[in-house]
Design a protein around this motif. Structure first.
Motif, PDB file in Angstrom:
ATOM      1  N   VAL A 184      36.633 -44.231  -3.487  1.00 15.07           N
ATOM      2  CA  VAL A 184      37.897 -42.995  -3.133  1.00 15.07           C
ATOM      3  C   VAL A 184      38.720 -43.584  -3.113  1.00 15.07           C
ATOM      4  CG1 VAL A 184      38.183 -41.805  -0.902  1.00 15.07           C
ATOM      5  CG2 VAL A 184      35.710 -42.367  -1.683  1.00 15.07           C
ATOM      6  N   SER A 185      39.414 -42.507  -3.564  1.00 16.40           N
ATOM      7  CA  SER A 185      40.837 -42.386  -3.460  1.00 16.40           C
ATOM      8  C   SER A 185      41.720 -42.807  -1.997  1.00 16.40           C
ATOM      9  CB  SER A 185      42.058 -41.440  -4.492  1.00 16.40           C
ATOM     10  OG  SER A 185      43.031 -41.303  -4.748  1.00 16.40           O
ATOM     11  N   VAL A 186      42.636 -43.225  -2.353  1.00 14.19           N
ATOM     12  CA  VAL A 186      42.888 -43.638  -0.495  1.00 14.19           C
ATOM     13  C   VAL A 186      44.641 -43.285  -1.537  1.00 14.19           C
ATOM     14  CG1 VAL A 186      43.163 -44.801   1.518  1.00 14.19           C
ATOM     15  CG2 VAL A 186      41.028 -45.020  -0.382  1.00 14.19           C
ATOM     16  N   VAL A 187      44.989 -43.427   0.388  1.00 15.06           N
ATOM     17  CA  VAL A 187      46.857 -43.641   0.535  1.00 15.06           C
ATOM     18  C   VAL A 187      46.847 -43.538   1.769  1.00 15.06           C
ATOM     19  CG1 VAL A 187      49.221 -42.422  -0.056  1.00 15.06           C
ATOM     20  CG2 VAL A 187      47.262 -42.184  -1.479  1.00 15.06           C
ATOM     21  N   ALA A 188      47.956 -45.256   1.955  1.00 10.42           N
ATOM     22  CA  ALA A 188      48.349 -45.280   3.499  1.00 10.42           C
ATOM     23  C   ALA A 188      49.296 -44.925   3.537  1.00 10.42           C
ATOM     24  CB  ALA A 188      47.289 -46.378   3.840  1.00 10.42           C
ATOM     25  N   PRO A 189      50.716 -43.454   3.891  1.00  6.59           N
ATOM     26  CA  PRO A 189      52.224 -44.168   3.440  1.00  6.59           C
ATOM     27  C   PRO A 189      52.118 -44.474   5.384  1.00  6.59           C
ATOM     28  CG  PRO A 189      51.133 -41.875   3.588  1.00  6.59           C
ATOM     29  CD  PRO A 189      49.484 -42.815   3.838  1.00  6.59           C
ATOM     30  N   PRO A 190      53.742 -44.825   5.130  1.00  4.95           N
ATOM     31  CA  PRO A 190      54.402 -45.352   6.330  1.00  4.95           C
ATOM     32  C   PRO A 190      54.403 -44.591   7.272  1.00  4.95           C
ATOM     33  CG  PRO A 190      55.983 -45.588   4.872  1.00  4.95           C
ATOM     34  CD  PRO A 190      54.565 -45.253   3.752  1.00  4.95           C
ATOM     35  N   ASN A 191      54.141 -43.993   8.489  1.00  3.10           N
ATOM     36  CA  ASN A 191      54.930 -42.997   9.290  1.00  3.10           C
ATOM     37  C   ASN A 191      56.327 -43.492   9.458  1.00  3.10           C
ATOM     38  OD1 ASN A 191      55.405 -40.893  11.515  1.00  3.10           O
ATOM     39  ND2 ASN A 191      52.822 -41.897  12.058  1.00  3.10           N
ATOM     40  N   PRO A 192      56.967 -42.018   9.866  1.00  2.00           N
ATOM     41  CA  PRO A 192      58.509 -42.354  10.376  1.00  2.00           C
ATOM     42  C   PRO A 192      58.640 -42.532  11.668  1.00  2.00           C
ATOM     43  CG  PRO A 192      58.338 -40.925   8.543  1.00  2.00           C
ATOM     44  CD  PRO A 192      57.039 -41.158   8.485  1.00  2.00           C
ATOM     45  N   LEU A 193      57.993 -42.320  12.791  1.00  2.00           N
ATOM     46  CA  LEU A 193      57.608 -42.563  13.398  1.00  2.00           C
ATOM     47  C   LEU A 193      59.059 -42.451  14.548  1.00  2.00           C
ATOM     48  CD1 LEU A 193      55.360 -45.950  14.124  1.00  2.00           C
ATOM     49  CD2 LEU A 193      54.516 -43.542  14.361  1.00  2.00           C
ATOM     50  N   MET A 200      33.159 -24.012 -17.207  1.00  2.00           N
ATOM     51  CA  MET A 200      33.391 -24.656 -15.686  1.00  2.00           C
ATOM     52  C   MET A 200      34.247 -26.289 -16.039  1.00  2.00           C
ATOM     53  SD  MET A 200      31.375 -25.266 -12.172  1.00  2.00           S
ATOM     54  CE  MET A 200      31.172 -23.170 -12.756  1.00  2.00           C
ATOM     55  N   THR A 201      35.254 -26.046 -14.364  1.00  2.00           N
ATOM     56  CA  THR A 201      36.223 -27.385 -14.896  1.00  2.00           C
ATOM     57  C   THR A 201      35.334 -27.939 -13.574  1.00  2.00           C
ATOM     58  OG1 THR A 201      37.573 -26.331 -13.311  1.00  2.00           O
ATOM     59  CG2 THR A 201      38.322 -26.407 -15.286  1.00  2.00           C
ATOM     60  N   GLU A 202      35.691 -29.083 -13.656  1.00  2.00           N
ATOM     61  CA  GLU A 202      35.043 -30.155 -12.809  1.00  2.00           C
ATOM     62  C   GLU A 202      36.237 -30.413 -11.524  1.00  2.00           C
ATOM     63  OE1 GLU A 202      34.034 -34.918 -12.617  1.00  2.00           O
ATOM     64  OE2 GLU A 202      34.264 -34.303 -14.217  1.00  2.00           O
ATOM     65  N   ARG A 203      35.563 -30.346 -10.083  1.00  2.00           N
ATOM     66  CA  ARG A 203      36.446 -30.379  -9.816  1.00  2.00           C
ATOM     67  C   ARG A 203      37.255 -31.236  -9.495  1.00  2.00           C
ATOM     68  NH1 ARG A 203      33.420 -28.003  -4.370  1.00  2.00           N
ATOM     69  NH2 ARG A 203      36.190 -28.365  -2.961  1.00  2.00           N
ATOM     70  N   THR A 204      38.350 -31.661  -8.667  1.00  2.00           N
ATOM     71  CA  THR A 204      39.016 -32.942  -8.328  1.00  2.00           C
ATOM     72  C   THR A 204      38.225 -33.410  -7.677  1.00  2.00           C
ATOM     73  OG1 THR A 204      40.342 -32.118  -9.483  1.00  2.00           O
ATOM     74  CG2 THR A 204      41.216 -34.671  -8.449  1.00  2.00           C
ATOM     75  N   ALA A 205      38.080 -34.833  -7.392  1.00  2.00           N
ATOM     76  CA  ALA A 205      37.467 -35.617  -5.766  1.00  2.00           C
ATOM     77  C   ALA A 205      38.943 -35.923  -5.122  1.00  2.00           C
ATOM     78  CB  ALA A 205      37.016 -36.970  -6.451  1.00  2.00           C
ATOM     79  N   PRO A 206      38.601 -35.478  -3.711  1.00  2.00           N
ATOM     80  CA  PRO A 206      39.277 -35.485  -2.567  1.00  2.00           C
ATOM     81  C   PRO A 206      39.935 -37.081  -3.046  1.00  2.00           C
ATOM     82  CG  PRO A 206      37.565 -34.384  -1.905  1.00  2.00           C
ATOM     83  CD  PRO A 206      36.766 -35.355  -2.929  1.00  2.00           C
ATOM     84  N   THR A 207      40.994 -36.732  -1.961  1.00  2.00           N
ATOM     85  CA  THR A 207      41.924 -38.165  -1.249  1.00  2.00           C
ATOM     86  C   THR A 207      42.142 -38.145  -0.494  1.00  2.00           C
ATOM     87  OG1 THR A 207      43.419 -38.063  -3.665  1.00  2.00           O
ATOM     88  CG2 THR A 207      44.245 -39.322  -1.930  1.00  2.00           C
ATOM     89  N   VAL A 208      41.708 -39.494   0.713  1.00  2.00           N
ATOM     90  CA  VAL A 208      42.478 -39.564   1.531  1.00  2.00           C
ATOM     91  C   VAL A 208      43.451 -40.602   2.064  1.00  2.00           C
ATOM     92  CG1 VAL A 208      41.025 -40.975   3.378  1.00  2.00           C
ATOM     93  CG2 VAL A 208      39.893 -39.858   2.438  1.00  2.00           C
ATOM     94  N   VAL A 209      44.525 -39.549   2.425  1.00  2.00           N
ATOM     95  CA  VAL A 209      45.283 -39.991   3.325  1.00  2.00           C
ATOM     96  C   VAL A 209      45.152 -40.582   4.110  1.00  2.00           C
ATOM     97  CG1 VAL A 209      47.690 -39.142   3.671  1.00  2.00           C
ATOM     98  CG2 VAL A 209      46.187 -38.442   2.030  1.00  2.00           C
TER      99      VAL A 209
END
Length: 240
Positions: free
Chosen positions: A34-43, A1-10
């Motif tokens: 926890v893996s985190v990504v905080a992208p710029p929001n174009p607005l 069984m393959t290990e599940r990838t941990a969720p990334t928070v955006v």
């Protein structure tokens, strides 16, 4: 069984802010591994902003938990339809129904102090007339946006705020992803930018698991980062 990838928070910021507004929340999540990504929001508009965030999420390997503050909640409502999005967290946010706009949702309830303190300006658009964008009046920013944040911080936030295209208020959501994805919501009960009743109504309609934060301003992610991070962690554990 393959290990599940941990969720990334955006983390998707809203209007009148930038990705740095998530700094405290990022520190809390990273301390939990926890893996985190905080992208710029174009607005610049709901459909185009959601398409950008959807693209960010789709390029991440494994499940994603989308977190949206304020107008960012409307964006994740749409972008949450992306296949690998496993959960949605709304933080002092707009949670739209399909075909509903920010203005329509807000219009059901008394206007918050924000409404009287927006200042218009114009920006160029290729091949078209200049468009209108909005910011919060600098002198009103502390009380409207961040009343529970220290003054020395709000003075910086007020001059660093990013404007929202005015047209975004009238643009309907093309999809409501909370109908197919589990959701959580943080309600700021002393919010002067989005009426707390709007937040409660929309979160209940979405069937979200709700945490209400007493005395919290619209900038609840700045003033109460651990509280917000704890809710996000609930979503991460459910997605993992």
């Amino acid at each position: 069984m393959t290990e599940r990838t941990a969720p990334t928070v955006v983390l998707v910021h809203g209007a009148f802010a930038d990705a740095a507004s998530w700094s405290g929340v990022i520190r809390e999540l990273q301390s939990e591994g926890v893996s985190v990504v905080a992208p710029p929001n174009p607005l610049r508009g709901l459909a185009s902003d959601a398409a950008y965030i959807s693209s960010v999420a789709a390029q991440i390997d494994g499940p994603v938990v989308l977190v949206g503050h304020s107008y960012g909640g409307a964006i994740i409502t749409v972008a949450g339809a992306t296949e690998n999005v496993a959960g949605l967290v709304f933080v002092a946010a707009y949670v739209l129904e399909e075909g509903e706009s920010l203005g329509e949702l807000q219009g059901r309830f008394p206007a918050p102090p924000l409404a009287d303190n927006l200042r218009p300006a114009t920006y160029p658009v290729d091949g078209a007339e200049p468009a209108v964008e909005l910011t919060i009046a600098t002198e009103a920013f502390p009380s409207v946006f961040a009343a529970d944040v220290p003054e020395e911080v709000t003075k910086v936030l007020a001059v660093a705020q990013r404007p929202l295209a005015a047209a975004a208020f009238d643009e309907p959501a093309q999809v409501a992803s909370w109908k197919t994805k589990p959701s959580w919501a943080v309600v700021a009960d002393a919010d002067h930018a989005i009426n707390p009743e709007v937040q409660r109504f929309a979160a209940k309609r979405a069937g979200a698991s709700v945490v209400e934060v007493q005395g919290a301003s619209h900038a609840v992610a700045v003033s109460r980062p651990k509280t917000v991070a704890d809710v996000i962690l609930q979503a991460v554990r459910a997605a993992g």
